[in-house]
Scaffold this motif. Structure first.
Motif, PDB file in Angstrom:
ATOM      1  N   GLY A 143     -40.577  14.368  10.424  1.00 60.98           N
ATOM      2  CA  GLY A 143     -40.015  13.540   9.355  1.00 60.98           C
ATOM      3  C   GLY A 143     -38.520  13.379   9.498  1.00 60.98           C
ATOM      4  O   GLY A 143     -37.998  13.085  10.587  1.00 60.98           O
ATOM      5  N   ASP A 144     -37.786  13.610   8.399  1.00 59.03           N
ATOM      6  CA  ASP A 144     -36.340  13.404   8.433  1.00 59.03           C
ATOM      7  C   ASP A 144     -35.586  14.528   9.142  1.00 59.03           C
ATOM      8  O   ASP A 144     -34.364  14.493   9.247  1.00 59.03           O
ATOM      9  N   ARG A 145     -36.327  15.514   9.656  1.00 60.54           N
ATOM     10  CA  ARG A 145     -35.673  16.544  10.460  1.00 60.54           C
ATOM     11  C   ARG A 145     -35.525  16.109  11.919  1.00 60.54           C
ATOM     12  O   ARG A 145     -34.918  16.818  12.713  1.00 60.54           O
ATOM     13  N   ALA A 146     -36.076  14.976  12.280  1.00 57.32           N
ATOM     14  CA  ALA A 146     -35.872  14.373  13.599  1.00 57.32           C
ATOM     15  C   ALA A 146     -34.998  13.143  13.413  1.00 57.32           C
ATOM     16  O   ALA A 146     -35.394  12.169  12.759  1.00 57.32           O
ATOM     17  N   ILE A 165     -31.617  16.228  16.868  1.00 59.43           N
ATOM     18  CA  ILE A 165     -30.988  14.913  17.007  1.00 59.43           C
ATOM     19  C   ILE A 165     -31.170  14.444  18.446  1.00 59.43           C
ATOM     20  O   ILE A 165     -30.952  15.209  19.388  1.00 59.43           O
ATOM     21  N   ASN A 166     -31.550  13.190  18.611  1.00 59.75           N
ATOM     22  CA  ASN A 166     -31.746  12.663  19.970  1.00 59.75           C
ATOM     23  C   ASN A 166     -31.125  11.278  20.087  1.00 59.75           C
ATOM     24  O   ASN A 166     -31.350  10.411  19.247  1.00 59.75           O
ATOM     25  N   ASP A 167     -30.356  11.101  21.142  1.00 67.26           N
ATOM     26  CA  ASP A 167     -29.713   9.815  21.405  1.00 67.26           C
ATOM     27  C   ASP A 167     -30.532   9.073  22.455  1.00 67.26           C
ATOM     28  O   ASP A 167     -30.709   9.550  23.577  1.00 67.26           O
ATOM     29  N   GLY A 227     -26.294  20.773   2.257  1.00 71.10           N
ATOM     30  CA  GLY A 227     -26.408  22.196   2.501  1.00 71.10           C
ATOM     31  C   GLY A 227     -26.124  22.544   3.942  1.00 71.10           C
ATOM     32  O   GLY A 227     -25.911  21.675   4.791  1.00 71.10           O
ATOM     33  N   ILE A 228     -26.121  23.838   4.200  1.00 68.94           N
ATOM     34  CA  ILE A 228     -25.863  24.336   5.553  1.00 68.94           C
ATOM     35  C   ILE A 228     -27.193  24.682   6.200  1.00 68.94           C
ATOM     36  O   ILE A 228     -27.961  25.504   5.694  1.00 68.94           O
ATOM     37  N   LEU A 229     -27.463  24.045   7.320  1.00 71.86           N
ATOM     38  CA  LEU A 229     -28.704  24.286   8.049  1.00 71.86           C
ATOM     39  C   LEU A 229     -28.601  25.570   8.872  1.00 71.86           C
ATOM     40  O   LEU A 229     -27.506  26.013   9.216  1.00 71.86           O
ATOM     41  N   ASP A 230     -29.739  26.135   9.185  1.00 71.40           N
ATOM     42  CA  ASP A 230     -29.727  27.290  10.086  1.00 71.40           C
ATOM     43  C   ASP A 230     -29.410  26.859  11.511  1.00 71.40           C
ATOM     44  O   ASP A 230     -28.610  27.505  12.200  1.00 71.40           O
ATOM     45  N   VAL A 231     -30.041  25.769  11.950  1.00 68.84           N
ATOM     46  CA  VAL A 231     -29.886  25.347  13.345  1.00 68.84           C
ATOM     47  C   VAL A 231     -29.872  23.817  13.438  1.00 68.84           C
ATOM     48  O   VAL A 231     -30.682  23.148  12.791  1.00 68.84           O
ATOM     49  N   ILE A 232     -28.979  23.313  14.268  1.00 67.82           N
ATOM     50  CA  ILE A 232     -29.032  21.915  14.693  1.00 67.82           C
ATOM     51  C   ILE A 232     -29.236  21.911  16.202  1.00 67.82           C
ATOM     52  O   ILE A 232     -28.518  22.594  16.936  1.00 67.82           O
ATOM     53  N   GLY A 260     -22.799   8.478  10.928  1.00 66.76           N
ATOM     54  CA  GLY A 260     -21.891   8.440   9.788  1.00 66.76           C
ATOM     55  C   GLY A 260     -22.056   9.579   8.811  1.00 66.76           C
ATOM     56  O   GLY A 260     -21.334   9.642   7.804  1.00 66.76           O
ATOM     57  N   GLN A 261     -22.955  10.506   9.070  1.00 72.63           N
ATOM     58  CA  GLN A 261     -23.211  11.637   8.180  1.00 72.63           C
ATOM     59  C   GLN A 261     -22.725  12.923   8.834  1.00 72.63           C
ATOM     60  O   GLN A 261     -22.910  13.134  10.034  1.00 72.63           O
ATOM     61  N   ILE A 262     -22.117  13.788   8.064  1.00 70.96           N
ATOM     62  CA  ILE A 262     -21.659  15.084   8.559  1.00 70.96           C
ATOM     63  C   ILE A 262     -22.711  16.140   8.217  1.00 70.96           C
ATOM     64  O   ILE A 262     -23.126  16.275   7.058  1.00 70.96           O
ATOM     65  N   LEU A 263     -23.144  16.871   9.240  1.00 65.67           N
ATOM     66  CA  LEU A 263     -24.106  17.949   9.058  1.00 65.67           C
ATOM     67  C   LEU A 263     -23.455  19.266   9.443  1.00 65.67           C
ATOM     68  O   LEU A 263     -22.707  19.341  10.423  1.00 65.67           O
TER      69      LEU A 263
END
Length: 471
Positions: free
Chosen positions: A107-110, A33-35, A3-8, A127-130
């Motif tokens: 959870g999986d949102r981080a 997302i944090n590197d 799906g399409i998220l509101d914010v990344i 490897g995943q497209i968001l």
């Protein structure tokens, strides 16, 4: 995650966490997302561990005033640098833990991983497209270290690595005399390390007022060797590292690179946004909305290379977090500029810098602290403060200083500038006795003397005693 998220949000530093705070209030359709390690630059390698080191250094250095106070035995005190560093790390770990808690319940949102933009509405991570309607870029920054230095095979430190050391070399050079370099050079010297500072410019700590700059340099040179105006070159030698700058040369056991930080935008994919990038690879960013061009992309904190200061990063994250959840971005009025260098005396710049002023429209009031009463009592009677005011109105415009308690006076001045207060209005406020702020009042009175006289019934015209004990 489909799906399409509101914010990344890309990045979980100060700006990213500030954005997260606002996004979570308005939607649950987001990821962050944090590197690399979670926890902000400030808590992990910046503001907090550096100030822990500075506090230890200043505490030890104050032994030099004991004899004047009538306290004996200072010569028997020693600095246990490994113990100092252990305390720095212990406090650092507590501060990092408090920032990590902010994202523990996501959870999986981080997501841990390196994001790569594929366009203004999508990216790839692990490897995943968001896909998202809005993207906030808060990727932070990294220390600048010239590539040839990494091949020398000798200790080259940055503030990312300095606090991890079990001990520190006896002889160190600090290359770069900006805010970080000044803070660390003075702190290391005060801990008993033989320090030599190198700066490529004749100005230090971000100062632009030549008189404040000169006083600051002279005070620091009382504590450690300071070479300015020439680029430093490093060469590995048998007994350490040779640092050369013009006619100056020194051999040390380690070098702290304090050459600033660069935004973490390499290989981020900014070129896929479809907007022009400048010579540094940076897209156009509106500082009042944090929006990149007219895209639903926002760039905040150290990543945008505008002001690497925590409260500015937090403000930018706040702005982006709100605007990323609005259909139409709103413009925010930014705060009065405020920069503080935690040297001793404090270096601070508030409002307009000296170099930004029009001489024909500006008045300057000055105070030195050499004979200021409260400063003398505490044995910190050194430094200078310069205030700038508008010629016609007397409105306070800015200040640069190297002054005792400068970090606190700077906040008072920022409030005054934000409220557009004039010199007479500031002189109507109370100044208790004896306090360091009476020095600030002296500078205000110097400005008032250049303005039209007020009414006899106005307490702003209350004059000085011209006595150190009373002023």
């Amino acid at each position: 995650m489909s799906g399409i998220l509101d914010v990344i949000i890309i990045g979980a530093g100060s700006a990213g966490l500030a954005a997260l705070r606002e996004v979570r209030k308005r939607t649950q359709s987001f990821v962050i997302i944090n590197d690399g390690p979670w926890g902000t630059i400030c808590a992990r390698v910046g503001c907090m561990p550096s100030k822990a080191l500075i506090e230890a250094a200043n505490t030890f250095y104050h032994r030099n005033t004991f004899t004047e106070f009538g306290i004996r035995g200072a010569d028997s005190l020693t600095s246990d640098i490994p113990a100092v560093l252990r305390r720095v790390r212990r406090l650092r770990d507590d501060f990092v833990a408090s920032t990590v808690k902010t994202t523990e319940d996501l959870g999986d949102r981080a997501i841990s991983g390196r994001a790569h933009l594929l366009g203004p509405d999508r990216l790839e991570v692990n490897g995943q497209i968001l896909c998202a309607r809005n993207i906030i870029i808060a990727t932070g920054s990294s220390p600048i270290v010239p590539k040839p230095w990494n091949t020398l095979g000798k200790p080259i430190f940055t503030t990312d690595t300095l606090f991890e050391q079990e001990n520190l070399p006896a002889r160190m050079a600090v290359v770069g005399m900006g805010p970080i370099g000044i803070e660390m050079a003075q702190a290391l010297s005060r801990l008993g390390i033989d320090v030599v500072g190198f700066g490529g410019s004749q100005t230090i700590a971000g100062l632009t007022d030549p008189q404040v700059n000169a006083v600051t340099i002279n005070l620091l040179r009382r504590e450690f060797s300071l070479n300015l105006g020439e680029k430093a070159e490093l060469t590995a030698v048998n007994d350490g590292l040779r640092v050369q700058a013009g006619d100056s040369e020194v051999v040390v056991d380690g070098v702290l690179a304090a050459l600033g930080r660069h935004p973490n935008i390499s290989n981020l994919g900014l070129e896929t946004l479809g907007v022009p990038l400048d010579d540094h690879g940076m897209p156009p960013i509106n500082p009042n909305t944090m929006q990149v061009d007219d895209l639903r992309v926002f760039m905040v904190g150290d990543a945008n290379d505008q002001a690497a200061i925590l409260h500015e990063a937090a403000d930018e994250g706040h702005i982006a977090g709100i605007n990323a959840t609005r259909s139409v971005p709103v413009c925010f009025t930014r705060r009065v500029p405020l920069a503080i260098v935690f040297a001793d005396p404090s270096v601070a710049i508030v409002g307009c810098r000296y170099q930004e002023l029009d001489d024909a429209k500006t008045l300057i009031g000055e105070v030195t602290f050499d004979n200021q009463g409260r400063s003398r009592l505490g044995q910190y009677n050194k430094g200078i403060l310069r205030l700038y005011a508008e010629t016609d109105s007397g409105r306070l415009l800015g200040a640069e200083m190297c002054a005792p308690a400068g970090e606190h006076m700077a906040h008072w001045l920022a409030l005054a500038i934000d409220r557009s207060l004039t010199v007479p209005e500031l002189l109507r406020t109370p100044f208790y006795h004896p306090v360091l702020e009476e020095g600030l009042r002296t500078a205000l009175r110097a400005l008032a003397a250049q303005l039209p006289a007020g009414s006899e019934s106005d307490l702003a015209s209350c004059d000085a005693f011209n006595s150190e004990a009373l002023d």
